[in-house]
Motif scaffolding. Sequence first.
Motif, PDB file in Angstrom:
ATOM      1  N   ILE A 318     -17.122  20.722 -24.913  1.00 62.12           N
ATOM      2  CA  ILE A 318     -15.751  20.574 -25.082  1.00 62.12           C
ATOM      3  C   ILE A 318     -15.094  19.303 -25.173  1.00 62.12           C
ATOM      4  N   GLY A 319     -15.721  18.217 -24.539  1.00 66.69           N
ATOM      5  CA  GLY A 319     -15.318  16.887 -24.860  1.00 66.69           C
ATOM      6  C   GLY A 319     -13.936  16.718 -24.611  1.00 66.69           C
ATOM      7  N   PRO A 320     -13.161  15.786 -25.677  1.00 67.72           N
ATOM      8  CA  PRO A 320     -11.726  15.440 -25.351  1.00 67.72           C
ATOM      9  C   PRO A 320     -10.901  16.925 -25.680  1.00 67.72           C
ATOM     10  N   ARG A 321     -11.363  17.944 -26.285  1.00 67.70           N
ATOM     11  CA  ARG A 321     -10.490  19.001 -26.574  1.00 67.70           C
ATOM     12  C   ARG A 321      -9.874  19.459 -25.308  1.00 67.70           C
ATOM     13  N   GLY A 322     -10.493  19.167 -24.264  1.00 63.09           N
ATOM     14  CA  GLY A 322     -10.039  19.740 -22.717  1.00 63.09           C
ATOM     15  C   GLY A 322      -8.537  19.124 -22.439  1.00 63.09           C
ATOM     16  N   SER A 323      -8.390  18.006 -23.234  1.00 59.37           N
ATOM     17  CA  SER A 323      -6.952  17.588 -23.004  1.00 59.37           C
ATOM     18  C   SER A 323      -5.593  18.606 -23.668  1.00 59.37           C
ATOM     19  N   PHE A 324      -6.225  19.501 -24.586  1.00 60.41           N
ATOM     20  CA  PHE A 324      -5.139  20.308 -25.276  1.00 60.41           C
ATOM     21  C   PHE A 324      -4.459  21.261 -24.396  1.00 60.41           C
ATOM     22  N   PRO A 325      -5.392  22.162 -23.604  1.00 62.15           N
ATOM     23  CA  PRO A 325      -4.687  23.106 -22.738  1.00 62.15           C
ATOM     24  C   PRO A 325      -3.870  22.483 -21.635  1.00 62.15           C
ATOM     25  N   LYS A 326      -4.405  21.439 -21.034  1.00 62.57           N
ATOM     26  CA  LYS A 326      -4.052  20.574 -19.919  1.00 62.57           C
ATOM     27  C   LYS A 326      -2.775  20.269 -20.286  1.00 62.57           C
ATOM     28  N   LEU A 327      -2.592  19.645 -21.201  1.00 61.33           N
ATOM     29  CA  LEU A 327      -1.349  19.084 -21.628  1.00 61.33           C
ATOM     30  C   LEU A 327      -0.282  20.000 -22.224  1.00 61.33           C
ATOM     31  N   PHE A 328      -0.821  21.066 -22.798  1.00 60.96           N
ATOM     32  CA  PHE A 328       0.307  22.248 -23.225  1.00 60.96           C
ATOM     33  C   PHE A 328       0.585  22.904 -21.960  1.00 60.96           C
ATOM     34  N   TRP A 329      -0.171  23.325 -21.052  1.00 58.32           N
ATOM     35  CA  TRP A 329       0.131  24.131 -20.193  1.00 58.32           C
ATOM     36  C   TRP A 329       1.032  23.353 -19.127  1.00 58.32           C
ATOM     37  N   SER A 330       0.732  22.207 -18.824  1.00 56.97           N
ATOM     38  CA  SER A 330       1.569  21.442 -17.713  1.00 56.97           C
ATOM     39  C   SER A 330       2.926  21.455 -18.290  1.00 56.97           C
ATOM     40  N   GLU A 331       3.080  20.944 -19.486  1.00 60.94           N
ATOM     41  CA  GLU A 331       4.550  20.670 -20.060  1.00 60.94           C
ATOM     42  C   GLU A 331       5.331  22.203 -20.124  1.00 60.94           C
ATOM     43  N   ALA A 332       4.610  22.902 -20.770  1.00 60.74           N
ATOM     44  CA  ALA A 332       5.358  24.440 -21.011  1.00 60.74           C
ATOM     45  C   ALA A 332       5.707  25.079 -19.541  1.00 60.74           C
ATOM     46  N   HIS A 333       4.729  24.945 -18.580  1.00 59.24           N
ATOM     47  CA  HIS A 333       4.957  25.456 -17.235  1.00 59.24           C
ATOM     48  C   HIS A 333       6.199  24.746 -16.483  1.00 59.24           C
ATOM     49  N   GLN A 334       6.414  23.471 -16.655  1.00 57.27           N
ATOM     50  CA  GLN A 334       7.552  22.696 -16.284  1.00 57.27           C
ATOM     51  C   GLN A 334       8.743  23.088 -16.713  1.00 57.27           C
ATOM     52  N   ARG A 335       8.757  23.469 -17.920  1.00 63.05           N
ATOM     53  CA  ARG A 335      10.043  24.008 -18.676  1.00 63.05           C
ATOM     54  C   ARG A 335      10.297  25.436 -18.154  1.00 63.05           C
ATOM     55  N   PHE A 336       9.281  26.234 -17.865  1.00 65.86           N
ATOM     56  CA  PHE A 336       9.768  27.519 -17.422  1.00 65.86           C
ATOM     57  C   PHE A 336      10.239  27.414 -16.003  1.00 65.86           C
ATOM     58  N   ALA A 337       9.517  26.651 -15.087  1.00 60.71           N
ATOM     59  CA  ALA A 337       9.902  26.392 -13.838  1.00 60.71           C
ATOM     60  C   ALA A 337      11.446  25.907 -13.658  1.00 60.71           C
ATOM     61  N   THR A 379       0.511  13.252 -18.708  1.00 61.36           N
ATOM     62  CA  THR A 379       0.734  13.350 -20.049  1.00 61.36           C
ATOM     63  C   THR A 379       0.334  12.234 -21.057  1.00 61.36           C
ATOM     64  N   GLU A 380       0.724  11.119 -20.581  1.00 58.73           N
ATOM     65  CA  GLU A 380       0.465  10.069 -21.428  1.00 58.73           C
ATOM     66  C   GLU A 380      -1.140   9.876 -21.618  1.00 58.73           C
ATOM     67  N   ILE A 381      -1.984   9.901 -20.421  1.00 56.80           N
ATOM     68  CA  ILE A 381      -3.236   9.707 -20.796  1.00 56.80           C
ATOM     69  C   ILE A 381      -3.894  11.185 -21.653  1.00 56.80           C
ATOM     70  N   GLN A 382      -3.349  12.169 -21.545  1.00 58.12           N
ATOM     71  CA  GLN A 382      -3.936  13.178 -22.554  1.00 58.12           C
ATOM     72  C   GLN A 382      -3.459  12.909 -24.049  1.00 58.12           C
ATOM     73  N   LEU A 383      -2.220  12.361 -23.926  1.00 57.50           N
ATOM     74  CA  LEU A 383      -1.929  11.865 -25.481  1.00 57.50           C
ATOM     75  C   LEU A 383      -2.720  10.840 -26.098  1.00 57.50           C
ATOM     76  N   ASP A 384      -3.082   9.851 -25.093  1.00 61.03           N
ATOM     77  CA  ASP A 384      -3.706   8.779 -25.349  1.00 61.03           C
ATOM     78  C   ASP A 384      -5.358   9.247 -25.855  1.00 61.03           C
ATOM     79  N   ILE A 385      -5.650  10.267 -25.095  1.00 55.57           N
ATOM     80  CA  ILE A 385      -7.284  10.833 -25.622  1.00 55.57           C
ATOM     81  C   ILE A 385      -7.203  11.438 -26.857  1.00 55.57           C
ATOM     82  N   ILE A 386      -6.033  12.410 -27.107  1.00 54.29           N
ATOM     83  CA  ILE A 386      -5.767  13.069 -28.257  1.00 54.29           C
ATOM     84  C   ILE A 386      -5.861  12.079 -29.449  1.00 54.29           C
ATOM     85  N   ALA A 387      -5.020  11.049 -29.434  1.00 50.22           N
ATOM     86  CA  ALA A 387      -4.894   9.972 -30.390  1.00 50.22           C
ATOM     87  C   ALA A 387      -6.297   9.394 -30.624  1.00 50.22           C
TER      88      ALA A 387
END
Length: 397
Positions: A318-337, A379-387
């Motif tokens: 999986i490697g760094p791709r694990g950052s995608f679902p974590k980043l997307f879920w956390s931000e999308a779920h906060q918007r729903f909340a 979120t900042e760490i996930q974006l840094d990993i992806i970048a």
Amino acid sequence: MTHVDPKTEGATPAAGSYAAKTRAWIQANLTDELRTDRCLDPGATLQQKIDFEAAQHIGGLTGIMWPKDYGGHGLTVREHLEANREIGLSPMPNAVNSIGKELAGPIIMAVGREDQKRDLLPKILKMEHIWCQGFSEPGAGSDLAGLRTRAEKTADGWKVNGQKIWTSGASKSQRCLLLARSGKPEDRHKGLMLFAVPMDSPGIDVREITSIDGARSFCEVFFNDVIVDDANMLGSPDEGWAAATRVLSIERATNRMYRSWRFQSEIDHLVMGCQSDNRAYEILRGYRRELAQCRINVELLKGHVEALVDDLLDGKEIGPRGSFPKLFWSEAHQRFAQMAYEIVSRFPADSNQALRDLKARMENIYLTGRAETIYAGTTEIQLDIIAKRILKLKKAA
């Protein structure tokens, strides 16, 4: 997650049968006190939640991929996904021992000695040992390489001094997955060590922190000349960073697979609850576009998870791709909340029981959800990993 070959370990049931088994178990064992879509007072006690979680393991809902030699069920990530779908669609409470099962367990299987695996792993699944995670510090949150808690070798063992913060569940835990430094802070990734520290060790001081929802699950933990013997060291003295980052990538991607389906169940509960009262339903209708986007986000999240499962079954990392679902879920779920909180805040004062239950659940989701873009890496760490690791971007001059 483990060293098990996901294609060959254990006998794989016929497609869909594990989901049916999980669904039947939940229907038979989930009481009203434990349901998160009820606002009973009093609700379930901590001991009731612990007993419920221990029963889940007996029923085959946890430890699914762990080897049978260590108390697991020896099945594959496919059964793990099937079970997590059903867990997510149900109003089950969050796990008491998620740190033990999702972080400590995989790390022990990755770097632990055989005697440690046979001793520690079954106790996690049986709920005999609840674990907390001693990673974050006041000056080193998502930047674990900056931690300052020290482990000094002595004649009696490793003497640990330092402070940890936001240590979930420390006041009810029997073990701490502790990350400490044997060298200088300037060494960054070098000299980081992992320990399985008994929480009743002399010199450990646990102080609870009251969070925004009134809960006291977060703690700060002080280590004052705590002696940890070599038997409780996980891996080699310089293996802490590699083990920690490896398991964090797994946590971000595949642990708590139920989140996508739990997100779906929360949306469904919001819609069905509002349908019980014409006034609430009119409020809900004003958020049709936002609701539709939330439901789209759920399907995107499911796609992330299911693609990762397919890759795991094919033996891919999986490697760094694990950052995608974590980043997307956390931000999308906060918007729903945020949206759900706005809706339930407008409910009439004479709401029926269905709306009162819904309001209590959505308020709790909103308050607890504020931390979702922080834990398991901000979120900042996930974006840094992806970048850096996926897009291969260079730092700006």
